[in-house]
Design an enzyme around this catalytic site. Structure first.
Site, PDB file in Angstrom:
ATOM      1  N   SER A 200       0.855  -1.194   0.000  1.00 10.55           N
ATOM      2  CA  SER A 200       0.000   0.000   0.000  1.00 10.55           C
ATOM      3  C   SER A 200       0.885   1.236   0.000  1.00 10.55           C
ATOM      4  O   SER A 200       2.054   1.183   0.421  1.00 10.55           O
ATOM      5  CB  SER A 200      -0.863   0.019   1.269  1.00 10.55           C
ATOM      6  OG  SER A 200      -1.583   1.237   1.375  1.00 10.55           O
TER       7      SER A 200
ATOM      8  N   TYR B 129      -2.914  -0.025  10.320  1.00  7.11           N
ATOM      9  CA  TYR B 129      -2.916  -0.499   8.917  1.00  7.11           C
ATOM     10  C   TYR B 129      -1.553  -0.253   8.287  1.00  7.11           C
ATOM     11  O   TYR B 129      -0.972  -1.158   7.672  1.00  7.11           O
ATOM     12  CB  TYR B 129      -4.021   0.221   8.137  1.00  7.11           C
ATOM     13  CG  TYR B 129      -4.064  -0.173   6.673  1.00  7.11           C
ATOM     14  CD1 TYR B 129      -4.517  -1.427   6.279  1.00  7.11           C
ATOM     15  CD2 TYR B 129      -3.655   0.718   5.674  1.00  7.11           C
ATOM     16  CE1 TYR B 129      -4.552  -1.782   4.922  1.00  7.11           C
ATOM     17  CE2 TYR B 129      -3.694   0.375   4.338  1.00  7.11           C
ATOM     18  CZ  TYR B 129      -4.145  -0.874   3.960  1.00  7.11           C
ATOM     19  OH  TYR B 129      -4.182  -1.228   2.627  1.00  7.11           O
TER      20      TYR B 129
HETATM   21  P1  NDP Z   1     -11.368  -5.625  -1.200  1.00  5.05           P
HETATM   22  O1  NDP Z   1     -11.999  -5.523   0.142  1.00  5.05           O
HETATM   23  O2  NDP Z   1     -12.208  -5.390  -2.401  1.00  5.05           O
HETATM   24  O3  NDP Z   1     -10.651  -7.031  -1.364  1.00  5.05           O
HETATM   25  C1  NDP Z   1     -10.013  -7.658  -0.278  1.00  5.05           C
HETATM   26  C2  NDP Z   1      -9.878  -9.124  -0.608  1.00  5.05           C
HETATM   27  O4  NDP Z   1      -9.201  -9.773   0.480  1.00  5.05           O
HETATM   28  C3  NDP Z   1     -11.230  -9.796  -0.781  1.00  5.05           C
HETATM   29  O5  NDP Z   1     -11.181 -10.620  -1.916  1.00  5.05           O
HETATM   30  C4  NDP Z   1     -11.377 -10.638   0.486  1.00  5.05           C
HETATM   31  O6  NDP Z   1     -12.069 -11.828   0.167  1.00  5.05           O
HETATM   32  C5  NDP Z   1      -9.926 -10.934   0.797  1.00  5.05           C
HETATM   33  N1  NDP Z   1      -9.715 -11.328   2.187  1.00  5.05           N
HETATM   34  C6  NDP Z   1      -9.916 -10.615   3.320  1.00  5.05           C
HETATM   35  N2  NDP Z   1      -9.630 -11.358   4.393  1.00  5.05           N
HETATM   36  C7  NDP Z   1      -9.225 -12.569   3.923  1.00  5.05           C
HETATM   37  C8  NDP Z   1      -8.783 -13.764   4.536  1.00  5.05           C
HETATM   38  N3  NDP Z   1      -8.710 -13.903   5.862  1.00  5.05           N
HETATM   39  N4  NDP Z   1      -8.447 -14.814   3.741  1.00  5.05           N
HETATM   40  C9  NDP Z   1      -8.533 -14.709   2.401  1.00  5.05           C
HETATM   41  N5  NDP Z   1      -8.937 -13.617   1.759  1.00  5.05           N
HETATM   42  C10 NDP Z   1      -9.277 -12.552   2.520  1.00  5.05           C
HETATM   43  O7  NDP Z   1     -10.133  -4.611  -1.170  1.00  5.05           O
HETATM   44  P2  NDP Z   1      -8.909  -4.336  -2.159  1.00  5.05           P
HETATM   45  O8  NDP Z   1      -9.088  -5.048  -3.422  1.00  5.05           O
HETATM   46  O9  NDP Z   1      -8.700  -2.901  -2.173  1.00  5.05           O
HETATM   47  O10 NDP Z   1      -7.718  -4.980  -1.307  1.00  5.05           O
HETATM   48  C11 NDP Z   1      -6.733  -5.827  -1.865  1.00  5.05           C
HETATM   49  C12 NDP Z   1      -5.387  -5.450  -1.274  1.00  5.05           C
HETATM   50  O11 NDP Z   1      -5.019  -4.150  -1.742  1.00  5.05           O
HETATM   51  C13 NDP Z   1      -5.347  -5.403   0.249  1.00  5.05           C
HETATM   52  O12 NDP Z   1      -4.163  -6.011   0.712  1.00  5.05           O
HETATM   53  C14 NDP Z   1      -5.314  -3.909   0.541  1.00  5.05           C
HETATM   54  O13 NDP Z   1      -4.713  -3.619   1.759  1.00  5.05           O
HETATM   55  C15 NDP Z   1      -4.517  -3.400  -0.650  1.00  5.05           C
HETATM   56  N6  NDP Z   1      -4.670  -1.967  -0.926  1.00  5.05           N
HETATM   57  C16 NDP Z   1      -5.852  -1.459  -1.382  1.00  5.05           C
HETATM   58  C17 NDP Z   1      -6.002  -0.099  -1.607  1.00  5.05           C
HETATM   59  C18 NDP Z   1      -7.290   0.518  -2.052  1.00  5.05           C
HETATM   60  O14 NDP Z   1      -7.403   1.752  -2.046  1.00  5.05           O
HETATM   61  N7  NDP Z   1      -8.288  -0.264  -2.464  1.00  5.05           N
HETATM   62  C19 NDP Z   1      -4.858   0.825  -1.417  1.00  5.05           C
HETATM   63  C20 NDP Z   1      -3.678   0.185  -0.950  1.00  5.05           C
HETATM   64  C21 NDP Z   1      -3.580  -1.158  -0.729  1.00  5.05           C
HETATM   65  P3  NDP Z   1     -13.074 -12.622   1.127  1.00  5.05           P
HETATM   66  O15 NDP Z   1     -13.740 -11.620   2.013  1.00  5.05           O
HETATM   67  O16 NDP Z   1     -13.987 -13.304   0.160  1.00  5.05           O
HETATM   68  O17 NDP Z   1     -12.178 -13.590   1.863  1.00  5.05           O
END
Ligand code: NDP
Length: 245
Positions: free
Chosen positions: A143, A156
């Protein structure tokens, strides 16, 4: 489009929404075989069906990255089925932002479990195969919070600084065949902010999210990293909205 020789076997965690879903779609459309993993199987099934209909080579599996044994079993099953794992995109993450004085200890623990232990579980599961193969690629979705600590982001950002350090640690400890890339997104369209329970942090996110870029922008950076020749290691890319300050 990748040829059969350059086609990679890729595991994307957190592929049920946002950046993970967009990355799975991009890598599959580039010709790689993609295994989509997350907890919400209804989402995974719908995306897998759509991509399969369009001719992509994909499959999905339920995985909670916090569960070390489950993560290892998923990776081992991929190697048994396909003979190897070329790329782990460690993308699963959560971001329930809050100020430290809100004292939301359970949410802090959740961030550490998913964002740090989830990444470590992925490394523990994949590294033995990468080492045996003499090749492999960890792509960590960190991030912009791995580089700065805005108010409400102490925990975070702490987990994302850790993700950055762990990924760099793997690089310095690994032989040349093992590559590592940290992709650090700025504000990106996804469901990530939905888990913010703290009203102060929710309010602060409204202005940020006005500039959000599509998740496909981050998927493009992942695709660029993994499609480099084997002797080229793209170690970090920051991708943020041009308007984000
Ligand atoms: P979303 O919430 O759309 O996606 C998060 C994903 O993580 C989901 O598919 C969720 O799937 C999965 N997830 C959460 N907990 C678990 C778990 N215990 N086991 C397996 N899967 C898990 O958010 P983003 O797409 O934005 O996030 C993806 C990554 O990008 C993260 O690491 C986030 O920190 C990073 N990021 C995002 C930013 C943004 O602005 N969007 C900026 C900077 C970094 P499910 O709930 O089905 O398990």
């Amino acid at each position: 489009m990748n040829t059969p020789d350059s086609r990679k076997i890729v595991l994307v965690t957190g592929a049920s929404s946002g950046i993970g879903a967009a990355t799975a779609e991009r890598l599959a459309s580039d010709g790689h075989h993609v295994v989509l993993a997350a907890r919400r199987t209804d989402r995974l099934d719908a995306l897998t069906a759509r991509l399969t209909t369009s001719g992509a080579s994909v499959e999905s599996v339920q995985l909670d990255v916090v569960d070390h044994d489950a993560h290892r079993a998923v990776v081992d099953a991929i190697v048994t089925e396909h003979g190897r794992l070329d790329v782990l995109v460690a993308n699963a993450g959560v971001m329930p932002l809050s100020r430290l004085d809100a004292g939301l200890v359970d949410e802090w623990r959740r961030m550490v479990d998913v964002n740090v232990m989830g990444l470590l579980n992925g490394i523990a599961a994949s590294l033995p195969h990468f080492t045996r193969q003499g090749s492999g690629h960890l792509v960590t979705i960190a991030s912009i919070g791995a580089h700065e600590v805005p108010p409400t982001s102490a925990v975070y950002s702490g987990t994302k600084f850790a993700a950055w350090a762990i990924t760099e640690g793997l690089r310095v400890e690994s032989p040349a065949g093992i590559r590592v890339s940290t992709i650090s997104p700025g504000v990106t369209e996804s469901e990530l902010a939905d888990s913010i329970s703290d009203p102060v942090a929710r309010e602060a996110m409204v202005a940020y999210r006005a500039h959000a870029i599509p998740a496909s922008s981050i998927a493009g950076a992942v695709a660029f990293s993994i499609d480099q020749p084997g002797d080229v290691d793209v170690n970090e890319i920051i991708v943020r909205p041009a308007a984000q300050r």
